[in-house]
Design a protein around this motif. Sequence first.
Motif, short mmCIF file in Angstrom:
data_model
loop_
_atom_site.label_atom_id
_atom_site.label_comp_id
_atom_site.label_asym_id
_atom_site.label_seq_id
_atom_site.Cartn_x
_atom_site.Cartn_y
_atom_site.Cartn_z
N GLY A 204 31.11 50.52 44.72
CA GLY A 204 30.78 49.48 43.75
C GLY A 204 30.99 48.08 44.32
N PHE A 205 30.14 47.13 43.87
CA PHE A 205 30.25 45.73 44.32
C PHE A 205 30.43 44.82 43.11
CE2 PHE A 205 28.09 47.81 47.76
CZ PHE A 205 28.47 47.13 48.91
N SER A 206 31.34 43.86 43.20
CA SER A 206 31.50 42.85 42.15
C SER A 206 31.54 41.47 42.81
CB SER A 206 32.81 43.03 41.38
OG SER A 206 32.90 44.32 40.88
N THR A 207 30.93 40.51 42.11
CA THR A 207 30.75 39.18 42.69
C THR A 207 31.39 38.11 41.81
OG1 THR A 207 28.65 39.86 43.65
CG2 THR A 207 28.98 37.50 43.37
N VAL A 208 32.15 37.21 42.41
CA VAL A 208 32.71 36.04 41.73
C VAL A 208 32.14 34.81 42.41
CG1 VAL A 208 34.85 34.76 41.23
CG2 VAL A 208 34.88 37.28 41.27
N ARG A 209 31.64 33.82 41.63
CA ARG A 209 31.14 32.57 42.21
C ARG A 209 31.80 31.39 41.51
NH1 ARG A 209 30.00 35.18 45.66
NH2 ARG A 209 28.01 35.91 46.47
N GLY A 210 32.33 30.44 42.28
CA GLY A 210 32.88 29.25 41.65
C GLY A 210 33.68 28.39 42.60
N GLY A 211 33.82 27.12 42.23
CA GLY A 211 34.68 26.19 42.97
C GLY A 211 34.32 26.10 44.44
N ASP A 212 35.35 26.02 45.26
CA ASP A 212 35.13 25.78 46.70
C ASP A 212 35.63 26.94 47.57
OD1 ASP A 212 37.82 25.53 46.37
OD2 ASP A 212 38.00 23.55 47.30
N VAL A 213 35.66 28.15 46.99
CA VAL A 213 36.18 29.31 47.74
C VAL A 213 35.33 29.54 49.00
CG1 VAL A 213 36.70 31.79 47.65
CG2 VAL A 213 36.87 30.40 45.56
N VAL A 214 35.96 29.52 50.15
CA VAL A 214 35.23 29.69 51.42
C VAL A 214 34.75 31.13 51.56
CG1 VAL A 214 35.43 29.58 53.94
CG2 VAL A 214 36.46 27.80 52.54
N GLY A 215 35.58 32.10 51.16
CA GLY A 215 35.15 33.51 51.22
C GLY A 215 36.33 34.45 51.14
N ASP A 216 36.46 35.17 50.01
CA ASP A 216 37.51 36.18 49.83
C ASP A 216 36.84 37.53 49.65
OD1 ASP A 216 39.23 34.04 49.71
OD2 ASP A 216 39.84 34.34 47.63
N HIS A 217 37.39 38.56 50.31
CA HIS A 217 36.87 39.92 50.14
C HIS A 217 38.02 40.90 50.01
CE1 HIS A 217 33.51 37.84 52.09
NE2 HIS A 217 32.75 38.71 51.45
N THR A 218 37.96 41.77 48.99
CA THR A 218 38.95 42.83 48.85
C THR A 218 38.21 44.15 48.68
OG1 THR A 218 40.64 41.43 47.85
CG2 THR A 218 40.79 43.78 47.39
N VAL A 219 38.60 45.13 49.49
CA VAL A 219 38.06 46.48 49.30
C VAL A 219 39.19 47.34 48.76
CG1 VAL A 219 36.98 48.47 50.39
CG2 VAL A 219 36.45 46.16 51.19
N MET A 220 38.94 47.93 47.58
CA MET A 220 39.96 48.78 46.94
C MET A 220 39.59 50.25 47.13
SD MET A 220 40.17 46.97 43.27
CE MET A 220 40.34 45.21 43.11
N PHE A 221 40.58 51.03 47.50
CA PHE A 221 40.45 52.50 47.55
C PHE A 221 41.34 53.00 46.42
CE2 PHE A 221 39.48 51.04 51.79
CZ PHE A 221 38.44 51.85 52.21
N LEU A 222 40.72 53.43 45.32
CA LEU A 222 41.49 53.74 44.11
C LEU A 222 41.64 55.25 43.95
CD1 LEU A 222 39.09 51.31 42.96
CD2 LEU A 222 41.29 50.87 41.90
N GLY A 223 42.90 55.74 44.09
CA GLY A 223 43.15 57.18 43.97
C GLY A 223 43.96 57.48 42.72
N GLU A 224 44.42 58.71 42.61
CA GLU A 224 45.27 59.10 41.48
C GLU A 224 46.69 58.63 41.78
OE1 GLU A 224 42.48 60.67 39.05
OE2 GLU A 224 44.64 60.53 38.58
N GLY A 225 47.18 57.69 40.97
CA GLY A 225 48.57 57.26 41.11
C GLY A 225 48.84 56.27 42.23
N GLU A 226 47.81 55.87 42.97
CA GLU A 226 48.02 54.85 44.01
C GLU A 226 46.69 54.21 44.38
OE1 GLU A 226 49.17 56.30 47.85
OE2 GLU A 226 47.92 58.10 47.69
N ARG A 227 46.80 53.04 44.96
CA ARG A 227 45.58 52.44 45.53
C ARG A 227 45.91 51.61 46.76
NH1 ARG A 227 45.13 48.71 40.73
NH2 ARG A 227 45.17 46.57 41.47
N VAL A 228 44.94 51.59 47.66
CA VAL A 228 45.06 50.82 48.90
C VAL A 228 44.06 49.67 48.79
CG1 VAL A 228 44.74 50.87 51.41
CG2 VAL A 228 45.64 52.88 50.22
N GLU A 229 44.50 48.45 49.16
CA GLU A 229 43.57 47.31 49.16
C GLU A 229 43.59 46.65 50.53
OE1 GLU A 229 44.10 46.07 44.46
OE2 GLU A 229 44.41 44.57 46.01
#
Length: 267
Positions: A204-229
């Motif tokens: 899945g992809f989600s997009t945020v646009r605003g202000g002067d953000v140069v570029g932030d990216h987070t990839v989430m791996f969402l499991g049962e009871g834990e997640r890695v970002e």
Amino acid sequence: MNSTRIAVLGAAGRMGRAVIQAAATAGLPLGAAFERVGAAELQRDAGELAGLETAGVRIGSDVRAALADFDVLVDFTRPEGTLAALEACVEGGRGMVIGTTGFSAEQQAAIEAAAQRIPIVKAGNFSLGVNLCLHLLEQAAAALGEDFDVEIVEAHHKHKVDAPSGTALMMGEAVARGAGKVLAEHAVYERYGHTGARSRGAIGFSTVRGGDVVGDHTVMFLGEGERVEITHKASSRLNFANGAVRAARWLQGRAPGLYSMRDVIGG
Ligand code: NAD
């Protein structure tokens, strides 16, 4: 001592100016600078516009007419600008570093065809940190498998015109590669209304646009009871510009081909 003469297409833009600064810091001579026809900055001094002492290079609009002035063209513009310059570079046998994002499949095919005639480095992101993240993402996807749902969230300044970012797409490709699948068959770019439950293996992809953000990216791996970002945050455009200048220096004298930052960093 490498004296690759670079030219910058989009010299008045945010990235174009950063590339001119980065080239000056790296000691690479600026041979030419270009903007679109009708741009207010035509004929201005490109170095001055980038905040340097005068570079003695005036911004023009005709790449073809200035082919003798540079070895490698660095492009951060819009797809139509890239494609027009590509034709001129093929005619003149000049290499290209392409940082522009948002190409259609046909435009991408035109770049691939041109790369049979000239060397091209194309990257959705020229930062060293992002390219490290691509390695980590491939490993994480291979190790965690389909029990972990993958979601990619990116944020950029309000002027950005394409979505998701070229970097987010590269991250999606890295995840797909690690999982042994094809991104196009699993990507989910939009969700609205009654979407139904999440399908297994979706990216899945989600997009945020605003202000002067140069570029932030987070990839989430969402499991049962834990997640890695895995997160990357750019705080200055100079990191992309330094990578593009490094690519330009690496490119000179290479055989025709479509190269990535992986090639540049790897050797
Ligand atoms: P910007 O709008 O500040 O600058 C783009 C410049 O290109 C402008 O000065 C514009 O006049 C010029 N331009 C537009 N069409 C042109 C044409 N046909 N011929 C010549 N010049 C033309 O945008 P920016 O923030 O500098 O970003 C430019 C591109 O680079 C975007 O596609 C962006 O997504 C991409 N980008 C890539 C990376 C990367 O690491 N690959 C990093 C940042 C931005």
